[in-house]
Design a protein around this motif. Structure first.
Motif, PDB file in Angstrom:
ATOM      1  N   GLY A  41       6.131   6.776  -5.069  1.00 10.07           N
ATOM      2  CA  GLY A  41       5.184   7.225  -4.065  1.00 10.07           C
ATOM      3  C   GLY A  41       3.760   6.742  -4.231  1.00 10.07           C
ATOM      4  O   GLY A  41       2.903   7.075  -3.421  1.00 10.07           O
ATOM      5  N   LEU A  42       3.474   5.970  -5.271  1.00 10.76           N
ATOM      6  CA  LEU A  42       2.109   5.478  -5.463  1.00 10.76           C
ATOM      7  C   LEU A  42       2.169   4.036  -5.942  1.00 10.76           C
ATOM      8  O   LEU A  42       2.980   3.691  -6.805  1.00 10.76           O
ATOM      9  CB  LEU A  42       1.378   6.346  -6.482  1.00 10.76           C
ATOM     10  CG  LEU A  42      -0.146   6.288  -6.492  1.00 10.76           C
ATOM     11  CD1 LEU A  42      -0.734   6.692  -5.144  1.00 10.76           C
ATOM     12  CD2 LEU A  42      -0.696   7.207  -7.566  1.00 10.76           C
ATOM     13  N   ILE A  43       1.315   3.205  -5.358  1.00  8.36           N
ATOM     14  CA  ILE A  43       1.213   1.802  -5.741  1.00  8.36           C
ATOM     15  C   ILE A  43      -0.225   1.558  -6.166  1.00  8.36           C
ATOM     16  O   ILE A  43      -1.158   2.027  -5.513  1.00  8.36           O
ATOM     17  CB  ILE A  43       1.563   0.870  -4.569  1.00  8.36           C
ATOM     18  CG1 ILE A  43       3.013   1.091  -4.146  1.00  8.36           C
ATOM     19  CG2 ILE A  43       1.328  -0.590  -4.935  1.00  8.36           C
ATOM     20  CD1 ILE A  43       3.385   0.378  -2.850  1.00  8.36           C
ATOM     21  N   ALA A  44      -0.404   0.813  -7.246  1.00  7.05           N
ATOM     22  CA  ALA A  44      -1.743   0.442  -7.698  1.00  7.05           C
ATOM     23  C   ALA A  44      -1.830  -1.078  -7.746  1.00  7.05           C
ATOM     24  O   ALA A  44      -0.955  -1.737  -8.310  1.00  7.05           O
ATOM     25  CB  ALA A  44      -2.027   1.015  -9.083  1.00  7.05           C
ATOM     26  N   VAL A  45      -2.878  -1.611  -7.145  1.00  5.90           N
ATOM     27  CA  VAL A  45      -3.169  -3.036  -7.202  1.00  5.90           C
ATOM     28  C   VAL A  45      -4.583  -3.151  -7.755  1.00  5.90           C
ATOM     29  O   VAL A  45      -5.509  -2.556  -7.205  1.00  5.90           O
ATOM     30  CB  VAL A  45      -3.095  -3.703  -5.809  1.00  5.90           C
ATOM     31  CG1 VAL A  45      -3.453  -5.175  -5.898  1.00  5.90           C
ATOM     32  CG2 VAL A  45      -1.714  -3.500  -5.193  1.00  5.90           C
ATOM     33  N   VAL A  88       0.493   2.730 -13.190  1.00  8.84           N
ATOM     34  CA  VAL A  88       0.540   4.045 -12.573  1.00  8.84           C
ATOM     35  C   VAL A  88       1.930   4.604 -12.847  1.00  8.84           C
ATOM     36  O   VAL A  88       2.911   3.865 -12.822  1.00  8.84           O
ATOM     37  CB  VAL A  88       0.232   3.994 -11.052  1.00  8.84           C
ATOM     38  CG1 VAL A  88       1.254   3.177 -10.292  1.00  8.84           C
ATOM     39  CG2 VAL A  88       0.127   5.388 -10.473  1.00  8.84           C
ATOM     40  N   GLU A  89       1.989   5.866 -13.190  1.00  8.00           N
ATOM     41  CA  GLU A  89       3.261   6.525 -13.483  1.00  8.00           C
ATOM     42  C   GLU A  89       3.241   7.927 -12.914  1.00  8.00           C
ATOM     43  O   GLU A  89       2.223   8.623 -12.986  1.00  8.00           O
ATOM     44  CB  GLU A  89       3.487   6.637 -14.998  1.00  8.00           C
ATOM     45  CG  GLU A  89       3.547   5.331 -15.739  1.00  8.00           C
ATOM     46  CD  GLU A  89       4.814   4.545 -15.524  1.00  8.00           C
ATOM     47  OE1 GLU A  89       5.834   5.143 -15.101  1.00  8.00           O
ATOM     48  OE2 GLU A  89       4.792   3.326 -15.767  1.00  8.00           O
ATOM     49  N   ARG A  90       4.365   8.343 -12.375  1.00  4.51           N
ATOM     50  CA  ARG A  90       4.535   9.742 -12.007  1.00  4.51           C
ATOM     51  C   ARG A  90       4.653  10.517 -13.316  1.00  4.51           C
ATOM     52  O   ARG A  90       5.258  10.040 -14.274  1.00  4.51           O
ATOM     53  CB  ARG A  90       5.786   9.920 -11.159  1.00  4.51           C
ATOM     54  CG  ARG A  90       5.930  11.322 -10.640  1.00  4.51           C
ATOM     55  CD  ARG A  90       7.090  11.387  -9.638  1.00  4.51           C
ATOM     56  NE  ARG A  90       7.209  12.716  -9.132  1.00  4.51           N
ATOM     57  CZ  ARG A  90       6.752  13.123  -7.972  1.00  4.51           C
ATOM     58  NH1 ARG A  90       6.132  12.269  -7.187  1.00  4.51           N
ATOM     59  NH2 ARG A  90       6.895  14.359  -7.581  1.00  4.51           N
ATOM     60  N   LEU A  91       4.055  11.686 -13.390  1.00  2.00           N
ATOM     61  CA  LEU A  91       4.113  12.466 -14.622  1.00  2.00           C
ATOM     62  C   LEU A  91       5.573  12.782 -14.948  1.00  2.00           C
ATOM     63  O   LEU A  91       6.330  13.222 -14.081  1.00  2.00           O
ATOM     64  CB  LEU A  91       3.295  13.745 -14.498  1.00  2.00           C
ATOM     65  CG  LEU A  91       1.792  13.552 -14.282  1.00  2.00           C
ATOM     66  CD1 LEU A  91       1.092  14.897 -14.240  1.00  2.00           C
ATOM     67  CD2 LEU A  91       1.180  12.656 -15.334  1.00  2.00           C
TER      68      LEU A  91
END
Length: 172
Positions: free
Chosen positions: A19-23, A34-37
């Motif tokens: 659900g989250l992307i980091a560029v 980025v990691e989901r907890l």
């Protein structure tokens, strides 16, 4: 990636997690993660892969904060290993990226990024801490083009690490 106007070459790093992307883009080598907890069970199972100093910090954290603490440790570590160019071929236990800044790798800036309540994120760059970091939140379905309506409804978060943890928001 090519920078318009003949400026210095740009480097980038990419990460994604449920659900989250980091560029991350910078005029020097950069790593982002980025990691989901993780679940408490995953924290317990994966903690053995951490540097002994990080393991001690994690064990000392209150039980309700261990997931978030592990997420910060792990994203710092992966961002750093990406920026080194080794990824996880370099054992995660090798380098300390915990809370004690004096024990972190010399000549590297490794910083936590805001990522919401269910994720952790970090960047790593060689050299001094960047003067500023801009985090731009985008909607899940981005219309084509920078000028498209709603292209950046969340505004921009700018963090100036050298002046503390000041975060300002702007509309564009």
């Amino acid at each position: 990636m090519v920078q318009a106007g003949g400026g210095p070459p740009l480097h980038f790093s990419l990460a994604h997690s449920r659900g989250l992307i980091a560029v991350a883009v910078a005029p020097r080598v950069i790593g982002v993660d980025v990691e989901r907890l993780p679940s408490p069970e995953t924290v317990e199972a994966c903690a053995r892969a951490l540097h002994p100093g990080e393991q001690a910090e994690l064990a000392a954290a209150p039980p309700g904060e261990r997931r978030a603490h592990f997420g910060r440790l792990w994203t710092r570590k992966e961002a750093y290993l990406k920026a080194l160019g080794t990824g996880l071929s370099r054992h995660p236990r090798t380098d300390y990226l915990g809370s004690d800044l004096s024990r972190r790798p010399a000549r590297w800036a490794v910083l936590d990024l805001p990522a919401g309540p269910e994720h952790a994120a970090a960047i790593a760059v060689p050299g001094d801490c960047p003067d500023h970091i801009t985090v731009r939140w985008l909607p899940a379905e981005l219309p084509y083009g920078e000028d498209a309506p709603g292209a950046n409804p969340g505004g921009t978060v700018t963090r100036s690490p050298r002046s503390g943890s000041t975060i300002t928001r702007s509309s564009r």
